[in-house]
Enzyme design. Structure first.
Site, mmCIF file in Angstrom:
data_model
loop_
_atom_site.group_PDB
_atom_site.id
_atom_site.type_symbol
_atom_site.label_atom_id
_atom_site.label_comp_id
_atom_site.label_asym_id
_atom_site.label_seq_id
_atom_site.Cartn_x
_atom_site.Cartn_y
_atom_site.Cartn_z
ATOM 1 C CB CYS A 112 80.065 94.293 37.708
ATOM 2 S SG CYS A 112 77.640 93.783 36.826
ATOM 3 C CG HIS A 249 78.793 96.426 41.533
ATOM 4 N ND1 HIS A 249 78.355 97.374 40.024
ATOM 5 C CD2 HIS A 249 78.210 95.323 41.479
ATOM 6 C CE1 HIS A 249 77.491 96.627 39.479
ATOM 7 N NE2 HIS A 249 77.977 95.501 40.207
ATOM 8 C CG ASN A 279 73.927 95.295 38.077
ATOM 9 O OD1 ASN A 279 75.017 96.238 37.006
ATOM 10 N ND2 ASN A 279 74.205 94.314 38.615
HETATM 11 O O1 UT7 Z 1 76.139 92.624 39.017
HETATM 12 C C1 UT7 Z 1 76.739 91.254 39.082
HETATM 13 C C2 UT7 Z 1 76.128 90.360 40.258
HETATM 14 N N1 UT7 Z 1 75.560 90.631 39.783
HETATM 15 C C3 UT7 Z 1 74.692 90.553 41.092
HETATM 16 O O2 UT7 Z 1 75.628 90.903 42.635
HETATM 17 C C4 UT7 Z 1 73.036 89.718 41.472
HETATM 18 C C5 UT7 Z 1 73.078 89.071 42.989
HETATM 19 N N2 UT7 Z 1 71.873 88.359 42.590
HETATM 20 C C6 UT7 Z 1 70.874 88.721 43.708
HETATM 21 O O3 UT7 Z 1 70.677 89.903 43.296
HETATM 22 C C7 UT7 Z 1 69.363 88.657 43.663
HETATM 23 O O4 UT7 Z 1 69.954 86.895 43.702
HETATM 24 C C8 UT7 Z 1 68.468 88.524 42.720
HETATM 25 C C9 UT7 Z 1 67.970 89.260 42.826
HETATM 26 C C10 UT7 Z 1 68.320 88.188 41.255
HETATM 27 C C11 UT7 Z 1 67.095 87.344 43.081
HETATM 28 O O5 UT7 Z 1 66.844 87.251 44.489
HETATM 29 P P1 UT7 Z 1 66.456 85.841 45.842
HETATM 30 O O6 UT7 Z 1 66.999 86.445 46.955
HETATM 31 O O7 UT7 Z 1 68.086 85.330 45.315
HETATM 32 O O8 UT7 Z 1 66.220 85.104 44.549
HETATM 33 P P2 UT7 Z 1 65.740 83.923 44.008
HETATM 34 O O9 UT7 Z 1 66.246 83.982 43.238
HETATM 35 O O10 UT7 Z 1 65.916 83.025 45.728
HETATM 36 O O11 UT7 Z 1 63.789 83.610 44.468
HETATM 37 C C12 UT7 Z 1 63.325 83.362 45.125
HETATM 38 C C13 UT7 Z 1 61.710 83.736 45.055
HETATM 39 C C14 UT7 Z 1 62.026 82.409 43.317
HETATM 40 O O12 UT7 Z 1 60.302 81.155 43.434
HETATM 41 P P3 UT7 Z 1 60.188 80.493 44.777
HETATM 42 O O13 UT7 Z 1 61.142 79.173 44.022
HETATM 43 O O14 UT7 Z 1 61.078 80.227 45.775
HETATM 44 O O15 UT7 Z 1 58.935 80.072 44.525
HETATM 45 C C15 UT7 Z 1 62.058 82.852 42.583
HETATM 46 O O16 UT7 Z 1 61.274 82.293 41.031
HETATM 47 O O17 UT7 Z 1 61.987 84.478 44.681
HETATM 48 C C16 UT7 Z 1 60.724 84.180 42.658
HETATM 49 N N3 UT7 Z 1 61.463 85.200 41.662
HETATM 50 C C17 UT7 Z 1 60.976 86.732 41.336
HETATM 51 N N4 UT7 Z 1 59.334 86.596 41.942
HETATM 52 C C18 UT7 Z 1 59.046 88.050 41.354
HETATM 53 C C19 UT7 Z 1 62.623 85.543 41.339
HETATM 54 N N5 UT7 Z 1 62.707 86.744 40.614
HETATM 55 C C20 UT7 Z 1 61.454 86.942 40.860
HETATM 56 C C21 UT7 Z 1 60.795 88.265 40.665
HETATM 57 N N6 UT7 Z 1 59.363 88.640 40.756
HETATM 58 N N7 UT7 Z 1 61.149 89.419 39.615
#
Ligand code: UT7
Length: 322
Positions: A112, A249, A279
């Site tokens: 990225c 980004h 992204n």
């Molecule tokens: O470009 C390269 C660099 N990449 C990035 O910068 C990406 C950085 N990371 C992110 O943007 C975020 O971490 C994500 C968008 C990928 C995830 O968001 P988050 O707020 O960090 O969510 P999480 O992974 O902590 O998950 C929170 C909850 C989980 O459920 P529980 O365990 O709390 O019950 C996940 O299972 O949300 C759940 N979850 C979803 N729910 C619905 C994870 N993905 C999804 C989804 N839809 N797509």
């Protein structure tokens, strides 16, 4: 001698996948995706449409905006982590399409951060007098390396291309670039299965698909982006109040909002396209830049801060007088 942005261009494939479309085949919701990422829709390449197919129209638009013809281009630096071929490199494939043989053409793989890396390299060629009209491209078809059963990544990544032409100029353009990497976090964001892979490399996920520990990546991205923007401003003895635009980004709206807060910039001074593009990795910064230039928000003479963070980890920033 400086390099100056003479023209910008971008291209997005026609097919659009909305959050509602994703709801149809994975356990997610439009509300969750909007709230956690800011993304509403993303573009996906058609069957048979490759990275250079997306890059070519973006490059042609940037060359036209610069008032040049393809034959004027004497350097191509092409950022991508989803190249069409192992070799020849994407830069030479694009050079052949544009019909501008002779100058150096190569690709840069820094995920990225690829566009910031490519811009930094092209800037140095121009400053050294080795190129007069450099084409810098970021293009990706991440849909091909996305595991569509993994809701942690499939909602984020998408396809697109952006490009800029850098001209040699006596007037300041790219003021400074700041590149960093820390290879110790490979396991937090990777796509295994390159042709050089040997046994012993991680077997999961399946070769050829992105794996990401989103929460961990998020934390480190916010921290390092905060540091690198300070570094860019300090290197130019500029206060954050001098900035006209942040062109970040487009990974996640919450990361972008964090960067804006740190710079004390209202969101009206930040180019945000993540809602429309998701992204697009190396394409994301030049896509956002082109959007801001073409809709008239970014004007000549304004000070822009470009920044990106990605797999590697790699990250970087560029201060640019547009
Ligand atoms: O470009 C390269 C660099 N990449 C990035 O910068 C990406 C950085 N990371 C992110 O943007 C975020 O971490 C994500 C968008 C990928 C995830 O968001 P988050 O707020 O960090 O969510 P999480 O992974 O902590 O998950 C929170 C909850 C989980 O459920 P529980 O365990 O709390 O019950 C996940 O299972 O949300 C759940 N979850 C979803 N729910 C619905 C994870 N993905 C999804 C989804 N839809 N797509």
């Amino acid at each position: 001698m400086y390099s100056k942005i003479a023209g910008t261009g971008s291209y997005l494939p026609e097919k659009i996948l909305t959050n509602r479309d994703l709801e149809g085949f994975m356990e997610t919701s439009d509300a969750w995706i909007r709230e956690r990422t800011g993304i509403e829709r993303r573009h996906v390449a058609a069957e048979g449409q490759g990275t250079v197919d997306l890059a070519e129209p973006a490059a042609r638009r940037a060359i036209e905006a610069a008032g040049l013809a393809p034959r004027d281009i004497d350097l191509i630096v092409f950022a991508t982590c989803t190249p069409d071929y192992v070799f020849p490199n994407a830069g030479t494939l694009l050079q052949q399409r544009l019909g501008c043989p002779g100058g150096a053409a190569f690709s840069v793989e820094a995920a990225c951060s690829g566009f910031i890396y490519a811009l930094s390299i092209a800037d140095k060629f121009v400053r050294a007098g080795e190129a007069k009209h450099a084409l810098v491209v970021g293009a990706e078809v991440l849909s091909r390396v996305t595991d569509w059963s993994d809701r942690g990544t499939a909602i984020l990544f998408a396809d697109g291309a952006g490009a800029v032409v850098l001209n040699a100029s006596a007037q300041p353009g790219v003021l400074s670039t700041h590149l960093h990497a820390d290879g110790s976090h490979r396991e937090l964001l990777f796509c295994p299965g390159g042709p050089g892979a040997r046994s012993g490399l991680p077997a999961a996920p399946a070769p050829g698909f992105i794996h990401m520990e989103g929460r961990e990546v998020f934390k480190i991205a916010v921290m390092e982006l905060g540091r690198v923007v300070d570094e860019a401003l300090a290197a130019n003895r500029l206060d954050r109040s001098a900035l006209d635009w942040l062109v970040p980004h487009q990974a996640n709206l919450r990361i972008i909002q964090g960067a804006a807060r740190k710079l004390d910039l209202p969101m009206e001074r930040v180019i945000v396209t993540v809602q429309d593009h998701g992204n697009t990795s190396a394409a994301s910064v030049p896509l956002a830049l082109d959007a801001g230039v073409r809709d008239g928000r970014i004007k000549r003479g304004e000070l822009l801060l470009l920044e990106a963070f990605g797999a590697g980890f790699t990250w970087g920033a560029a201060l640019v007088r547009y």
